[in-house]
Design an enzyme around this catalytic site. Structure first.
Site, PDB file in Angstrom:
ATOM      1  N   HIS A 139       0.837  -1.199   0.000  1.00 53.37           N
ATOM      2  CA  HIS A 139       0.000   0.000   0.000  1.00 53.37           C
ATOM      3  C   HIS A 139       0.876   1.255   0.000  1.00 53.37           C
ATOM      4  O   HIS A 139       0.630   2.196  -0.776  1.00 53.37           O
ATOM      5  CB  HIS A 139      -0.910  -0.022   1.229  1.00 53.37           C
ATOM      6  N   GLU A 140       1.899   1.266   0.853  1.00 54.05           N
ATOM      7  CA  GLU A 140       2.770   2.440   0.924  1.00 54.05           C
ATOM      8  C   GLU A 140       3.594   2.601  -0.353  1.00 54.05           C
ATOM      9  O   GLU A 140       3.813   3.717  -0.825  1.00 54.05           O
ATOM     10  CB  GLU A 140       3.694   2.334   2.146  1.00 54.05           C
ATOM     11  N   HIS A 143       1.486   4.326  -2.836  1.00 52.03           N
ATOM     12  CA  HIS A 143       1.412   5.778  -2.639  1.00 52.03           C
ATOM     13  C   HIS A 143       2.603   6.462  -3.302  1.00 52.03           C
ATOM     14  O   HIS A 143       2.474   7.557  -3.871  1.00 52.03           O
ATOM     15  CB  HIS A 143       1.405   6.116  -1.144  1.00 52.03           C
ATOM     16  N   GLU A 204      -6.513   6.797  -1.514  1.00 51.53           N
ATOM     17  CA  GLU A 204      -6.550   5.551  -0.750  1.00 51.53           C
ATOM     18  C   GLU A 204      -7.088   4.399  -1.592  1.00 51.53           C
ATOM     19  O   GLU A 204      -6.563   3.283  -1.546  1.00 51.53           O
ATOM     20  CB  GLU A 204      -7.406   5.725   0.510  1.00 51.53           C
ATOM     21  N   ASP A 208      -5.038   1.168  -2.541  1.00 55.90           N
ATOM     22  CA  ASP A 208      -5.597  -0.161  -2.207  1.00 55.90           C
ATOM     23  C   ASP A 208      -5.606  -1.058  -3.440  1.00 55.90           C
ATOM     24  O   ASP A 208      -5.204  -2.234  -3.374  1.00 55.90           O
ATOM     25  CB  ASP A 208      -7.021  -0.015  -1.667  1.00 55.90           C
TER      26      ASP A 208
END
Length: 488
Positions: A139-140, A143, A204, A208
């Protein structure tokens, strides 16, 4: 092998980081005032990839100086191996990623410019399996590859172009300490335009979706994501103080449902427990949580009642707890059978190196490490332990050579530079000691002190010698790095 660093207060972090970026932000705002937006990579009009790398490097130096980074080669090796096993399957990777762990019981993970990803130790120990931890890292990573922070800055700059310094300062602080970071951001923003650094719902959802695909493509169980989301949300459902990660990554029920539905549409993987993951968890528990005496009791109880994922990991946790309690012979007796069965396991090798030193068996440690080093010469766990034991055995030339060779390929390894400084100090080699200490300060972003150390080192060199000229050139490099932000 470990170095513990005292953390600075949140206020100091804010002040240090804000001053670091103020000049750069002012110049950037002036330069961009009359520019038309660029077309191409998202967020490029605010922060190019080159600028992003510069900001990321500066922020990482600030974190080294102010946060309790776990300077532990075994855990650093583990988290980078896991993280890079995901990165290799990611799209839009523009730089080398760096993963690190903070000694912090809070549940948090964060990513910032230039591919830097931090994970709090509490999040790792909360995860039940490696797929859950990998889901957070994926997930990070997403980003970063989707450049969400840069896009956030671009959106904010349209409405408050002169607040970039406050934004960048607040971003760093709020990723680590959300409540304090939000306060910095709020004071930096004009009234009516106060924007937190929370990722938007669109960000987000994108992270995801991209993260889930990355997780599956990297061979992990897709259910790791919804399982971890659900666990975190349920644990803090009735808490007045949600974990840091829920402040920076809002998690409404719809996100958990979407993750569950997405995972159910993918093949479920029944993966066996990961030994390295379990060893990393118990190492964190034994070294950073509770106290050694209680930890000994807890690990003994888990072994007796078979309350473990893998027996070897529980035994390793017990050995580590014995070591932390200064029961070195008990640690040796517990660890020896594990090392005999798996002599190249770096968790075992690292701990046994320390045990040998404490039992005054440095020859045993040197023999073990020399053998492994012959086949793994660039591995940080092996090299740094080998150099550390060589220093303890007063074999300074060996320690120096090992570290110098390692730093050639790993110039930003803080622990290597710090250890080399200690070796030179033991040798009373003042010129090289101050020169090495300058590199330590530079990695902390404290360039004035780095320059002072080099000026001191120059006093121990012959005038106009090659060594002196190199140090003067290095001073110019430090000055250039310090001024580089001002020219952005």
């Amino acid at each position: 092998m470990i170095i513990k660093r005292k953390a600075l207060s949140a206020a100091i972090i804010a002040s240090f980081t804000l001053s670091l970026f103020t000049s750069a932000a002012a110049v950037s705002a002036q330069d961009n005032k009359n520019k038309l937006p660029e077309i191409g990579t998202s967020a490029v009009s605010t922060l190019s990839l080159d600028k992003e790398k510069i900001y990321g490097d500066a922020m990482m130096r600030s974190i080294r100086a102010s946060q309790p980074i776990i300077q532990d080669p075994v855990l650093t090796e583990y988290i980078n191996h896991l993280g890079n096993s995901l990165v290799i399957n990611a799209n839009d990777v523009h730089y080398q990623f760096e993963f690190f762990i903070l000694n912090n019981p809070e549940l948090n993970a964060f990513a910032f410019f230039g591919g830097h990803i931090g994970t709090h130790s509490g999040l790792i120990t909360m995860a039940d399996n490696e797929s859950e931890l990998a889901s957070v890292l994926a997930h990070e990573i997403s980003h970063v590859t989707q450049r969400h922070l840069a896009r956030k800055m671009e959106a904010q700059s349209r409405s408050a172009p002169l607040s970039a310094a406050g934004m960048i300062s607040g971003i760093l602080l709020s990723l680590i300490h959300p409540e304090a970071g939000f306060a910095v951001l709020n004071t930096a923003m004009a009234a009516g335009q106060q924007a937190s650094i929370n990722y938007t719902r669109t960000n987000e959802k994108e992270a995801d979706r991209v993260g889930m695909n990355l997780l599956v493509n990297s061979g992990f169980d897709p259910n790791g994501a919804p399982d971890f989301f659900r666990k975190m949300a349920s644990r803090y459902r009735y808490s007045s103080k949600p974990p840091a990660m829920l402040l920076t990554h809002p998690m409404p029920e719809s996100r958990i449902s979407d993750a569950r539905n997405r995972a159910q549409s993918m093949p479920k993987l029944l993966l066996p427990p990961s030994l390295d993951f379990e060893l990393a968890k118990v190492r964190l528990r034994a070294r950073y949580e509770g106290n050694p005496k209680d930890n000994i009791v807890n690990f003994k109880d888990e072994i007796k009642k078979q309350k473990y994922q893998l027996l070897a990991a529980a035994q390793y946790g017990l050995a580590m707890s014995y070591f932390e309690n200064k029961q070195f012979m008990e640690a040796y007796k517990t660890l020896s059978p594990l090392l005999d069965k798996n002599p190249r396991n770096l968790f075992y090798v690292d701990l046994m190196s320390d045990v040998y030193v404490e039992l005054d068996k440095t020859d045993n440690a040197l023999g073990m490490l020399k053998h492994i080093y012959s086949t793994m010469p660039n591995n940080q766990v092996v090299t740094l332990n080998y150099a550390n034991v060589a220093m303890k055995a007063e074999q300074y030339d060996l320690a120096t050579q090992l570290l110098q060779d390692f730093i050639i390929l790993n110039k930003d390894n803080f622990l290597a530079h710090d250890l080399l400084t200690q070796v030179y100090e033991k040798q009373k080699d003042m010129k090289n000691m101050h020169q090495s200490k300058a590199e330590v300060f530079a990695l902390l972003g404290i360039y004035p002190k780095a320059i002072d150390e080099l000026q001191t080192a120059i006093n121990f060199t012959k005038k106009n010698s090659i060594s002196q000229k190199r140090m003067k050139a290095r001073i110019l490099q430090f000055q250039e790095q310090e001024n580089q932000l001002k020219r952005l």
